[in-house]
Motif scaffolding. Sequence first.
Motif, PDB file in Angstrom:
ATOM      1  N   ASN A 152       0.803  -1.230   0.000  1.00 25.82           N
ATOM      2  CA  ASN A 152       0.000   0.000   0.000  1.00 25.82           C
ATOM      3  C   ASN A 152       0.837   1.281   0.000  1.00 25.82           C
ATOM      4  OD1 ASN A 152       0.917   0.284   2.588  1.00 25.82           O
ATOM      5  ND2 ASN A 152      -1.072   0.158   3.555  1.00 25.82           N
ATOM      6  N   GLU A 153       2.125   1.147  -0.290  1.00 25.74           N
ATOM      7  CA  GLU A 153       3.029   2.294  -0.413  1.00 25.74           C
ATOM      8  C   GLU A 153       3.296   3.018   0.924  1.00 25.74           C
ATOM      9  OE1 GLU A 153       3.368   6.315  -3.141  1.00 25.74           O
ATOM     10  OE2 GLU A 153       1.913   4.803  -3.755  1.00 25.74           O
ATOM     11  N   GLY A 154       2.774   2.455   2.017  1.00 22.20           N
ATOM     12  CA  GLY A 154       2.955   3.094   3.324  1.00 22.20           C
ATOM     13  C   GLY A 154       1.826   4.035   3.697  1.00 22.20           C
ATOM     14  N   HIS A 155       0.670   3.848   3.087  1.00 19.12           N
ATOM     15  CA  HIS A 155      -0.493   4.715   3.316  1.00 19.12           C
ATOM     16  C   HIS A 155      -0.903   4.688   4.793  1.00 19.12           C
ATOM     17  CE1 HIS A 155      -4.836   5.895   1.944  1.00 19.12           C
ATOM     18  NE2 HIS A 155      -4.252   6.830   2.664  1.00 19.12           N
ATOM     19  N   ILE A 156      -0.916   5.852   5.412  1.00 14.68           N
ATOM     20  CA  ILE A 156      -1.288   5.987   6.826  1.00 14.68           C
ATOM     21  C   ILE A 156      -2.790   6.167   6.929  1.00 14.68           C
ATOM     22  CG2 ILE A 156      -1.070   7.462   8.864  1.00 14.68           C
ATOM     23  CD1 ILE A 156       1.814   8.066   7.850  1.00 14.68           C
ATOM     24  N   MET A 157      -3.402   5.346   7.783  1.00 13.15           N
ATOM     25  CA  MET A 157      -4.838   5.417   8.032  1.00 13.15           C
ATOM     26  C   MET A 157      -5.096   5.430   9.536  1.00 13.15           C
ATOM     27  SD  MET A 157      -6.349   2.832   5.224  1.00 13.15           S
ATOM     28  CE  MET A 157      -5.198   2.212   4.013  1.00 13.15           C
ATOM     29  N   PHE A 158      -6.130   6.118   9.930  1.00 17.32           N
ATOM     30  CA  PHE A 158      -6.552   6.148  11.324  1.00 17.32           C
ATOM     31  C   PHE A 158      -7.747   5.212  11.488  1.00 17.32           C
ATOM     32  CE2 PHE A 158      -3.968   9.847  11.198  1.00 17.32           C
ATOM     33  CZ  PHE A 158      -3.599  10.141  12.505  1.00 17.32           C
ATOM     34  N   GLN A 159      -7.769   4.431  12.596  1.00 20.88           N
ATOM     35  CA  GLN A 159      -8.859   3.506  12.896  1.00 20.88           C
ATOM     36  C   GLN A 159      -9.791   4.155  13.914  1.00 20.88           C
ATOM     37  OE1 GLN A 159      -7.831  -0.458  14.173  1.00 20.88           O
ATOM     38  NE2 GLN A 159      -5.734  -0.195  13.459  1.00 20.88           N
ATOM     39  N   PHE A 160     -11.041   4.374  13.552  1.00 19.51           N
ATOM     40  CA  PHE A 160     -11.974   5.006  14.482  1.00 19.51           C
ATOM     41  C   PHE A 160     -13.132   4.095  14.854  1.00 19.51           C
ATOM     42  CE2 PHE A 160     -10.105   8.979  12.814  1.00 19.51           C
ATOM     43  CZ  PHE A 160      -9.789   9.580  14.027  1.00 19.51           C
ATOM     44  N   LEU A 161     -13.515   4.184  16.130  1.00 21.21           N
ATOM     45  CA  LEU A 161     -14.738   3.590  16.661  1.00 21.21           C
ATOM     46  C   LEU A 161     -15.618   4.735  17.128  1.00 21.21           C
ATOM     47  CD1 LEU A 161     -13.225   0.741  18.849  1.00 21.21           C
ATOM     48  CD2 LEU A 161     -14.553   0.443  16.757  1.00 21.21           C
ATOM     49  N   ASN A 162     -16.894   4.666  16.822  1.00 20.77           N
ATOM     50  CA  ASN A 162     -17.851   5.695  17.204  1.00 20.77           C
ATOM     51  C   ASN A 162     -18.715   5.135  18.325  1.00 20.77           C
ATOM     52  OD1 ASN A 162     -19.987   7.458  17.452  1.00 20.77           O
ATOM     53  ND2 ASN A 162     -20.614   7.345  15.318  1.00 20.77           N
ATOM     54  N   ILE A 163     -18.533   5.639  19.553  1.00 26.87           N
ATOM     55  CA  ILE A 163     -19.303   5.157  20.701  1.00 26.87           C
ATOM     56  C   ILE A 163     -20.525   6.046  20.979  1.00 26.87           C
ATOM     57  CG2 ILE A 163     -17.359   3.955  21.750  1.00 26.87           C
ATOM     58  CD1 ILE A 163     -17.131   6.373  23.709  1.00 26.87           C
ATOM     59  N   GLY A 164     -20.832   6.942  20.063  1.00 22.94           N
ATOM     60  CA  GLY A 164     -22.000   7.800  20.196  1.00 22.94           C
ATOM     61  C   GLY A 164     -23.255   7.111  19.691  1.00 22.94           C
ATOM     62  N   PHE A 165     -24.381   7.820  19.781  1.00 18.81           N
ATOM     63  CA  PHE A 165     -25.676   7.272  19.376  1.00 18.81           C
ATOM     64  C   PHE A 165     -25.986   7.470  17.894  1.00 18.81           C
ATOM     65  CE2 PHE A 165     -26.266   7.619  23.951  1.00 18.81           C
ATOM     66  CZ  PHE A 165     -26.841   6.404  24.240  1.00 18.81           C
ATOM     67  N   THR A 166     -25.239   8.337  17.217  1.00 20.12           N
ATOM     68  CA  THR A 166     -25.501   8.597  15.802  1.00 20.12           C
ATOM     69  C   THR A 166     -24.217   8.436  14.998  1.00 20.12           C
ATOM     70  OG1 THR A 166     -25.082  10.967  16.075  1.00 20.12           O
ATOM     71  CG2 THR A 166     -27.374  10.226  16.312  1.00 20.12           C
ATOM     72  N   ASP A 167     -24.381   8.165  13.725  1.00 14.48           N
ATOM     73  CA  ASP A 167     -23.231   8.069  12.833  1.00 14.48           C
ATOM     74  C   ASP A 167     -22.531   9.428  12.766  1.00 14.48           C
ATOM     75  OD1 ASP A 167     -24.163   5.517  12.355  1.00 14.48           O
ATOM     76  OD2 ASP A 167     -24.883   5.946  10.331  1.00 14.48           O
ATOM     77  N   VAL A 168     -21.210   9.405  12.550  1.00 11.47           N
ATOM     78  CA  VAL A 168     -20.427  10.635  12.417  1.00 11.47           C
ATOM     79  C   VAL A 168     -19.871  10.705  11.000  1.00 11.47           C
ATOM     80  CG1 VAL A 168     -18.345  11.854  13.179  1.00 11.47           C
ATOM     81  CG2 VAL A 168     -19.805  10.720  14.865  1.00 11.47           C
ATOM     82  N   VAL A 169     -20.047  11.841  10.364  1.00 23.29           N
ATOM     83  CA  VAL A 169     -19.515  12.055   9.019  1.00 23.29           C
ATOM     84  C   VAL A 169     -18.228  12.867   9.145  1.00 23.29           C
ATOM     85  CG1 VAL A 169     -19.901  13.103   6.762  1.00 23.29           C
ATOM     86  CG2 VAL A 169     -21.801  12.012   7.978  1.00 23.29           C
ATOM     87  N   ILE A 170     -17.157  12.328   8.589  1.00 26.29           N
ATOM     88  CA  ILE A 170     -15.890  13.051   8.500  1.00 26.29           C
ATOM     89  C   ILE A 170     -15.759  13.504   7.050  1.00 26.29           C
ATOM     90  CG2 ILE A 170     -13.380  12.852   8.607  1.00 26.29           C
ATOM     91  CD1 ILE A 170     -13.721  10.910  10.918  1.00 26.29           C
TER      92      ILE A 170
END
Length: 166
Positions: free
Chosen positions: A113-131
């Motif tokens: 993957n060429e070293g692609h940096i990704m962040f792993q997120f968990l959403n513990i809220g009640f609604t979906d979060v849009v980034i």
Amino acid sequence: MEKKRGFEVISTYKNKDIQLPTRATKQAAGYDFEAAEDVVIPSLIKHVLHYKLADKTQKGIKPTLVATGIKAYMGADEYLQLANRSSNPLKRFLLLGNGIGVIDADYYGNDANEGHIMFQFLNIGFTDVVIKKGERIGQGIFLPFLKADNDQALQERTGGFGSSGK
């Protein structure tokens, strides 16, 4: 001048207006990373409430990877630590699924993957979060590390994300 450490855009994101990470202030330790594209982080609570726990829903409960379009180069005795923004848990209920991320020097330029940096997120809220694309999602801090006496590395890196744990 020899390059010591820094950031580059990976080839598949070259023409997608990706910003290299920067420090927000002169005294900031971390480089702010931005999302490379829009992504939805689903609510884990909503997922669990929708399905019965007896239905073995754990397969669907996993962190969402947020692409940055960035790779990092550094010295062999350094790593890049990925940390959450302090406002993410407080305001958006977003946690890093792995607590902190560790980007090893040999992750840069790997074949998978060429070293692609990704962040792993968990959403513990009640609604979906849009980034949204361009939104700051986390920080990267370059750090040195020490090796134990008689250290013996077992193998060379052969893959991308999560490959050193195989």
